[in-house]
Design an enzyme around this catalytic site. Structure first.
Site, PDB file in Angstrom:
ATOM      1  N   CYS A  81      10.826  -6.247 -26.699  1.00 22.66           N
ATOM      2  CA  CYS A  81      11.894  -6.881 -27.483  1.00 22.66           C
ATOM      3  C   CYS A  81      11.429  -7.048 -28.924  1.00 22.66           C
ATOM      4  CB  CYS A  81      12.280  -8.221 -26.874  1.00 22.66           C
ATOM      5  SG  CYS A  81      10.869  -9.287 -26.600  1.00 22.66           S
ATOM      6  N   GLU A 103      17.209 -15.075 -24.153  1.00 20.86           N
ATOM      7  CA  GLU A 103      16.175 -14.299 -24.869  1.00 20.86           C
ATOM      8  C   GLU A 103      16.660 -12.858 -24.888  1.00 20.86           C
ATOM      9  OE1 GLU A 103      13.535 -15.410 -26.325  1.00 20.86           O
ATOM     10  OE2 GLU A 103      13.207 -17.394 -25.467  1.00 20.86           O
ATOM     11  N   GLY A 139      17.132 -10.236 -21.604  1.00 24.87           N
ATOM     12  CA  GLY A 139      17.624  -8.864 -21.510  1.00 24.87           C
ATOM     13  C   GLY A 139      18.378  -8.489 -22.766  1.00 24.87           C
ATOM     14  N   SER A 140      19.241  -7.514 -22.643  1.00 24.71           N
ATOM     15  CA  SER A 140      19.962  -7.009 -23.812  1.00 24.71           C
ATOM     16  C   SER A 140      20.976  -8.029 -24.332  1.00 24.71           C
ATOM     17  CB  SER A 140      20.693  -5.719 -23.428  1.00 24.71           C
ATOM     18  OG  SER A 140      21.514  -5.988 -22.306  1.00 24.71           O
ATOM     19  N   THR A 141      21.331  -7.869 -25.590  1.00 26.12           N
ATOM     20  CA  THR A 141      22.352  -8.742 -26.185  1.00 26.12           C
ATOM     21  C   THR A 141      23.671  -8.595 -25.429  1.00 26.12           C
ATOM     22  OG1 THR A 141      21.285  -8.717 -28.333  1.00 26.12           O
ATOM     23  CG2 THR A 141      23.650  -9.160 -28.324  1.00 26.12           C
ATOM     24  N   GLY A 184      23.637 -10.763 -22.489  1.00 22.75           N
ATOM     25  CA  GLY A 184      23.811 -12.158 -22.884  1.00 22.75           C
ATOM     26  C   GLY A 184      25.260 -12.479 -23.196  1.00 22.75           C
TER      27      GLY A 184
END
Ligand code: NAD
Length: 457
Positions: free
Chosen positions: A245, A211, A189-191, A194
């Site tokens: 992505c 990821e 998913g998005s940074t 994370g």
């Protein structure tokens, strides 16, 4: 989510993992082979669910199911290749050997844009390595998850619980991260996601596979084959409505071919067929949500306020008025704008002129993300520089191919804010196992390593 629902899922997952790991790996592979056959049978209907939920065009949805099938085939082969090394021991009559064992439960948190393939990357490897999996899909793709689970249930016999789905939002993802019975958390998913979840897993010293977001760039050199290049750029920048992505977001074009390239790109962007993803000729469907549309417009407005040249990007009213179709935007920049440094998950392509290849590579690398990158050139020296240690700093580097559309055979993932994880092919399976180093003494003496003496008498 009720607490006892989560408890039941984790307990059932644990129980099945103990039975599953006792099966020899080639027998586990046989289940995955049957799963792949089932996916082949259901390819069209599963693709249809992807198109319905993720709004991908037909060919991309079919491609996504194919990716899951490819992962099954790959995992079947792996089931006889989970090799450990044997190293020479420094001691006489000793053997040094690596053994690979399952972790237990893998928690898998996925994004909306690859609602089946990313799960397949994780599940096929996790399962063949002897683990069970708890899957929290994106709230946008619960039906995709149910479709996959139903396919597994048809072939899994007593091992239905090997895949357990935990539907929900952030709270469910956090529960997975907090639970120390879940050995590995694989999160896509998005940074920002994370950065929020990683500290939770790290606080309990759990294993993580991240990821996260990309901000991918391509460089077009003077020798590039421009027909091939424009096609590669169009698919990478506009395909999936810029919601991969690996979507191409930044383009650096050599000054000698800049005008020609930009003219061709404008024409290509004008000719794209934007329409309902169920229509056969549509090349680009809608954005996933109103909030995606809003974030695209915010980015473009902010650029326009600085008098940066923005072509396209407007909303198109096609079919259902509740859907957000947009014309992909070409943004011609003279300088590096702040907006270029972050990932807007929509079809916006920044285009900048360059003079020197080393500068272009440095501009490409000068973002916090490090997922995918490309160079278009027919000069061997340029492509080799790009692939060298002084070249791209990304996990993926392509020559004469766009930034998106990876095959499953290679390890997939990126550096820096993309999270550092590797999934899918190559030796990514090692992330789903624990490595045990075994030293076996088959002699009748006990020599110590490094020549250490310890005489007990
Ligand atoms: P997202 O981050 O909004 O959501 C991804 C998953 O994480 C969902 O299951 C969501 O419920 C969960 N989540 C999100 N924020 C959370 C939080 N604060 N706490 C707990 N759980 C949270 O991402 P998305 O919009 O579904 O997908 C797009 C993003 O995913 C883009 O940034 C894209 O680059 C990235 N992506 C990366 C890869 C890769 O392999 N690197 C693949 C696909 C998508």
């Amino acid at each position: 989510m009720a607490n006892n629902e989560f408890e039941t899922i984790v307990n059932n997952s644990k129980e099945i993992s103990l039975k599953w790991r006792a099966l020899p790996a080639p027998q586990r592979g046989e289940f995955i082979r049957k799963f792949g056959e089932e996916l082949r049978q259901q390819k069209e209907s599963l693709a249809h669910i992807i198109t319905k939920e993720a709004r991908k065009i037909g060919t991309e949805s079919l491609g996504e199911v194919q990716e899951a099938i490819d992962m099954c085939d790959f995992a079947v082969g792996l089931s006889r290749q989970l090799y450990g090394l044997t190293m020479p021991s420094e001691r006489p009559n000793h053997r040094l050997q690596e053994l690979w064992h399952p972790l237990g439960i893998v928690g898998c948190i996925t994004a909306f844009n690859f609602p089946m393939a990313v799960f397949a990357w994780n599940f096929c490897l996790a399962a063949v390595c002897g683990n069970s999996i708890i899957w929290k899909p994106s709230p946008h793709s619960n039906e995709c998850a149910r479709g996959i689970k139903e396919a597994w249930d048809k072939v899994s016999g007593d091992f239905s619980d090997l895949i357990l789905i935990l539907e929900g939002g952030n709270e469910e993802a956090v529960s997975i991260c907090e639970d120390n019975r879940i050995a590995l958390v694989s999160a896509t998913g998005s940074t920002q996601m994370g950065k929020e979840l990683a500290p939770i897993v790290s606080a309990r010293l759990g294993k993580l596979l991240l990821e996260l977001g990309g901000n991918n760039a391509a460089i077009v050199c003077p020798s590039a084959d421009l027909d091939l290049t424009i096609k590669g750029i169009a698919f990478s920048a506009c395909g999936t409505s810029g919601q991969r992505c690996t979507s191409l977001r930044r383009l650096f074009i050599h000054q000698d071919i800049y005008d020609d390239c930009v003219e061709r790109l404008k024409k290509c962007f004008d000719d794209l067929i934007i329409g309902c993803p169920t229509k056969e000729d549509s090349q680009i469907g809608p954005l996933i949500s109103e909030s995606s549309y809003n974030s695209m417009q915010q980015t473009l407005d902010s650029l326009k306020n600085k008098n940066v040249k923005v072509l396209g990007g407007e909303r198109l009213h096609i079919e259902d008025p509740k859907e957000y179709y947009v014309k992909p935007a070409l943004v011609l920049v003279e300088n590096i704008e702040d907006e270029m440094l972050s990932e807007t998950f929509a079809p916006i392509l920044y285009v900048k002129k360059y003079k020197d290849l080393k500068d272009a590579i440095s501009m490409q690398n000068n973002v916090s993300q490090g997922l995918s990158s490309s160079i278009f050139t027919n000069e061997m020296r340029e492509s080799e520089l790009f692939l060298s240690e002084s070249g791209s700093d990304c996990g993926i580097a392509n020559v004469n191919i766009g930034t998106s559309g990876a095959e499953i055979g290679g390890a997939f993932g990126g550096e820096k804010d993309t999270g550092g994880g590797r999934e899918s092919g190559s030796d990514a399976w090692k992330n789903y196992m624990r490595r045990m180093t075994a030293t076996i003494n088959y002699g009748d003496e006990l020599p110590l390593a490094q020549g250490v003496e310890f005489d007990e008498s």
